[in-house]
Enzyme design. Structure first.
Site, PDB file in Angstrom:
ATOM      1  N   GLU A   1       0.771  -1.243   0.250  1.00 32.88           N
ATOM      2  CA  GLU A   1       0.034   0.020  -0.051  1.00 32.88           C
ATOM      3  C   GLU A   1       0.604   0.653  -0.028  1.00 32.88           C
ATOM      4  OE1 GLU A   1      -2.996  -0.551   3.010  1.00 32.88           O
ATOM      5  OE2 GLU A   1      -3.531  -2.162   2.205  1.00 32.88           O
TER       6      GLU A   1
ATOM      7  N   GLU B   1      -4.175  -8.799   0.133  1.00 32.65           N
ATOM      8  CA  GLU B   1      -4.391  -8.285   1.787  1.00 32.65           C
ATOM      9  C   GLU B   1      -5.904  -8.555   1.650  1.00 32.65           C
ATOM     10  OE1 GLU B   1      -2.137  -5.886   3.881  1.00 32.65           O
ATOM     11  OE2 GLU B   1      -3.834  -5.333   4.645  1.00 32.65           O
TER      12      GLU B   1
HETATM   13  C1  GAL Z   1      -4.156  -2.523   5.493  1.00 28.02           C
HETATM   14  C2  GAL Z   1      -2.496  -2.844   5.852  1.00 28.02           C
HETATM   15  C3  GAL Z   1      -2.178  -3.583   7.424  1.00 28.02           C
HETATM   16  C4  GAL Z   1      -2.963  -3.130   7.335  1.00 28.02           C
HETATM   17  C5  GAL Z   1      -4.204  -3.902   8.003  1.00 28.02           C
HETATM   18  C6  GAL Z   1      -5.161  -3.374   8.844  1.00 28.02           C
HETATM   19  O1  GAL Z   1      -4.223  -1.917   4.764  1.00 28.02           O
HETATM   20  O2  GAL Z   1      -2.102  -2.780   4.829  1.00 28.02           O
HETATM   21  O3  GAL Z   1      -0.635  -3.081   7.113  1.00 28.02           O
HETATM   22  O4  GAL Z   1      -2.517  -1.812   8.240  1.00 28.02           O
HETATM   23  O5  GAL Z   1      -4.430  -2.709   6.627  1.00 28.02           O
HETATM   24  O6  GAL Z   1      -7.186  -3.172   8.249  1.00 28.02           O
END
Ligand code: GAL
Length: 827
Positions: A436, A513
């Site tokens: 991100e 993710e």
């Molecule tokens: C994502 C991020 C992770 C964590 C997650 C929590 O956007 O890549 O590191 O922060 O959100 O929901």
């Protein structure tokens, strides 16, 4: 300068004379006589007998410094986890609310007797962060990045007898991380010794290409040889490959080479017949032994494990391993080990992976940084696929003191070192250059992406490179616009999976993710619709409850994410989705979203911080594994705090995850409440049950035949403690662990599902308590104590072995309860 020039001319002359002589001589000589093995290389663990001081002590770098009052300890060490928790700690709750600051380490050691003829190197697997190292007061170097491995050659400053190494660790510039980092020399340290002609650290790179038609593999071996003599050296290189059973399968003919001063790479290719492939089910590894031979002596010999496997990402068909289609069933993992903090412990990592394997998980994303080397060794051995990730930020920060501060100066070196270090792990199938990253939103992302991808490709063309993206509009995503990535890695946005092939024709797709569901183990709060906590990016979070818990019914998620089921349903529907990495496998320290203090660890895990599965664990197990799963939730001890799973009304939603069956029948106190089976894309079945205490029983059946039976009983009064060790026999190696689960039960052994008794531990024998936990995200009790309150019926004591053999007896007591003891044998 003059001196150097003069030396170079002499060396060149000597090496020209030497080389014309040796090239002709060398190969025949080897054939004629037996090769003698001399002291080639050694690598010893350098973890013991360190002294530690928390605070700054600039004079401590000097060789003469009185550290008598400093604390003696064995590495790996993380001072942050020792606490205490405090909302005002500069790392903030996001960083776990634990202390950071500056710390110093010193170690006295005796130089190896023959060091003048050797190259002696100190290797750090990782120091968080901004480490500076001195030997006998001489500066060796600094390394800002806290997740990278690095080393320094000591030879030049070593002296006979006593030497002192000093390390300053500076984690004082805060906040520097969106999660808990830990502080200190938190990974292993090694002292290695080689001859002056030796294979470089990370100097072997093996690429095995499977040739399906001939049932063979081409093994390409690149060996970087370092020559620290003053002239070019002649030698031969011999590669031998052994299979997992120790059988020699390839022996190369000796290859004569000349290595100029500093270093050179030698390339050799071998054919391996009928290779045993590395896979999830059979993670077979070959062992390469590379020998450097000079004058009939093996002057260096180095072992490298590698695997033979092929894999492919396809825009339509998704991922395949060894030509068989395979969905990536992955989870993201941060590096902390719960109560042990960031301090690396191989058994603790192995336990995490065992728990995940049992769930059916087959892949790990090392969020958002290079992991400990032992973690990758375990993934190789246990059969996990790995997405190895370099960075969470580039030039643009996420928090003020994060890696943005070092990116410009260090990114090239850090990324190269990650690729070199991790190159041979068969588990790694993907390099991620960032998570991100802010530069995806503006045109500066184009050049940096190209540069980073080039850095990777110069070292490794055998694996794809991606970045975990969030900007879903192609034209606005400048990392994507660079056109350099092999795969489109998307974070969240599961609703876009379906039309991905339309919006991004011919792109390969992976859910890098997903999810970010929020759950607390053993806490149940019924909701008619799914809760998004927080609601959006603008509204202040005011929902939640006074117990700082989130419902384990899989009905709460971050607004950018989804419940476990929402994403899982989409991911399984489409072949073009290569797979997903759920955020996260385990809860981790820090990022306690959405709650404020005292919440200090995350709610995202499928497994809690102590390693106890939440209910959604069984959802994944029912979908991802072949084990017979039949799991009922919630517990059957209502009301709790006057409520029935969060409601006044005495009706409980009973959920059931199951597989390998056509239907499940539920009974309350012997009376059938009806059969249910999952319809359409449903992933669980549900009964609304008028609560009455007693026994809730589920039976799953296939073609009328019973597959599994589960029962939950209303527990009576808390009466006793039960101790269950994950292993009762451990090794006397000073690091091995036994994880002892502490259960509060009634007289009949039923878990009291909301018990919070304070449990005191007493330990006798050859071990100590390395940490305690209960998995509750808002507990401010220390992890380093000999007591812990149970949370929803459970807590955990982590018992560590010393180097002595014998027995460890752990006794657990709590007021009003019958005590329990357990004996662990240390062999
Ligand atoms: C994502 C991020 C992770 C964590 C997650 C929590 O956007 O890549 O590191 O922060 O959100 O929901």
């Amino acid at each position: 300068m003059v001196n150097i020039k003069y030396k170079i001319i002499i060396f060149l002359m000597v090496s020209i004379i030497a080389s014309s002589y040796c090239v002709a001589q060398l190969v025949p000589m080897i054939r004629q006589s037996k090769v003698e093995h001399i002291d080639t290389r050694s690598r010893i663990n350098f973890n013991t007998d360190w002294k530690f001081f928390l605070g700054d002590a600039a004079e401590a770098k000097s060789a003469v410094f009185d550290d008598a009052k400093w604390r003696k300890l064995t590495l790996p060490h993380d001072w942050s986890i020792e606490g205490p928790f405090d909302e005002k700690n500069p790392a903030k709750p996001e960083g776990g609310g634990l202390p950071t600051g500056i710390g110093w380490y010193r170690k006295e050691f005796i130089a190896p007797a023959n060091f003048k003829e050797r190259i002696i190197t100190i290797e750090f697997d990782g120091v968080y962060k901004n480490s500076e190292v001195w030997l006998n007061g001489e500066f060796l170097g600094r390394r800002p990045f806290g997740y990278i491995s690095f080393s320094y050659e000591l030879t030049k400053y070593l002296k006979p007898g006593k030497n002192v190494i000093a390390v300053k660790v500076d984690n004082s510039a805060q906040p520097d991380s969106r999660w808990y980092s830990g502080s200190g020399i938190y990974r292993n340290v090694w002292l290695s010794s080689t001859g002056k002609l030796a294979i470089d650290q990370w100097g072997t790179r093996v690429v095995a290409s499977v040739q399906k038609e001939t049932n063979s593999a081409q093994i390409n071996i690149r060996t970087r040889i370092k020559n620290q003599w003053l002239n070019t050296q002649q030698l031969t290189v011999v590669n031998s490959i052994y299979d997992g059973s120790g059988k020699l399968v390839v022996k190369s003919t000796p290859k004569a080479v000349r290595i100029a001063v500093v270093d050179e790479e030698v390339v050799s290719n071998h054919s391996l017949n009928k290779p045993i492939l590395w896979s999830i089910e059979n993670p077979h590894q070959y062992k390469l032994i590379t020998e450097l031979i000079q004058n009939n002596k093996v002057v260096d010999s180095k072992e490298t494990l590698f695997g033979v496997r092929s894999f492919n990402f396809d825009a339509k068909a998704g991922f395949s391993l060894n030509n068989k289609s395979l969905k990536i069933k992955g989870v993201c993992m941060h590096h902390d080990l719960g109560a042990l903090g960031a301090a690396v412990n191989t058994r603790a990592m192995e336990r995490q992976l065992e728990i995940l394997k049992e769930m059916g998980c087959n892949a790990i994303r090392t969020a958002h940084n290079p992991p400990a080397p032992e973690f990758l060794d375990l993934c190789d051995k246990m059969g996990f696929l790995v997405m190895d990730e370099a960075f969470d930020v580039w030039k643009k920060k996420k928090v003020s003191k994060d890696y943005n501060v070092n990116f410009t100066e260090w990114h090239k070196r850090d990324l190269q070192d990650m690729i070199k270090r991790d190159f041979n792990h068969p588990s790694i199938i993907l390099w991620s250059i960032g998570n991100e990253i802010r530069e995806q939103f503006d045109s500066t992302g184009i050049a940096i992406t190209k540069e980073l991808v080039n850095i990777v490709k110069e070292l490794d063309q055998s694996r794809p490179v991606l970045s975990a993206l969030t900007e879903t509009v192609a034209a606005k995503n400048f990392i994507y616009q660079a056109g350099a990535l092999d795969i489109y890695g998307l974070n969240y946005n599961h609703k876009l999976y379906k039309d991905f092939p339309i919006n991004y024709p011919n792109e390969k797709f992976l859910g890098t993710e997903t999810t970010s569901a929020l759950e607390t183990r053993g806490f149940y709060d019924t909701a008619d619709s799914i809760r998004r906590w927080p609601k959006d990016g603008k509204t202040k979070f005011i929902e939640g409850n006074s117990s700082w818990a989130a419902s384990a019914y899989d009905n709460v998620s971050a607004y950018w994410g989804s419940t476990h089921e929402e994403t899982l349903k989409e991911a399984k529907k489409y072949d073009h989705v290569s797979g997903i990495f759920v955020w996260t496998g385990f809860d981790y320290l820090g990022e306690p979203l959405p709650y404020a203090w005292p919440a200090r660890s995350s709610y995202f895990g499928i497994v809690d911080l102590a390693g106890f599965p939440k209910d959604s664990y069984y959802l994944y197990q029912s979908e991802w594994s072949h084990k017979n799963v039949l799991h009922l939730l919630p517990h059957w001890n209502w009301p709790v705090n006057g409520l029935f799973a969060g409601k006044q009304e005495k009706v409980i939603d009973v959920w059931c995850y199951y597989n390998n069956a056509d239907e499940v029948e539920l009974y309350l106190n012997g009376k059938s409440l009806g059969k249910r089976s999952k319809q359409n894309d449903e992933l669980h079945v549900l009964w609304k049950v008028d609560y009455e205490p007693g026994t809730l029983k589920a039976i799953s059946r296939k073609n009328g035949k019973e597959i599994a039976v589960r029962e939950i009983k209303t527990a009576g009064k808390a009466a006793k403690i039960e101790l269950v060790a994950d292993r009762k026999d451990i090794k006397a190696d000073g690091t091995d662990l036994s994880f002892v689960t502490v259960k509060i039960t009634d007289e009949a052994g039923n878990l009291i599902p909301n018990a919070d008794n304070l449990v005191q531990f007493k330990i006798d024998g050859v071990g100590f308590i390395a940490g305690v936990d209960n998995g509750f995200q808002a507990s401010l009790e220390s992890f380093k104590a000999n007591y812990r309150k149970a949370y929803n019926g459970l807590c955990l004591a982590i018992i560590q072995a010393t180097e002595k053999k014998g027995k460890i007896k752990l006794t657990a007591t709590a007021e009003g309860l019958k005590e329990a003891e357990i004996v662990i044998t240390v062999k």
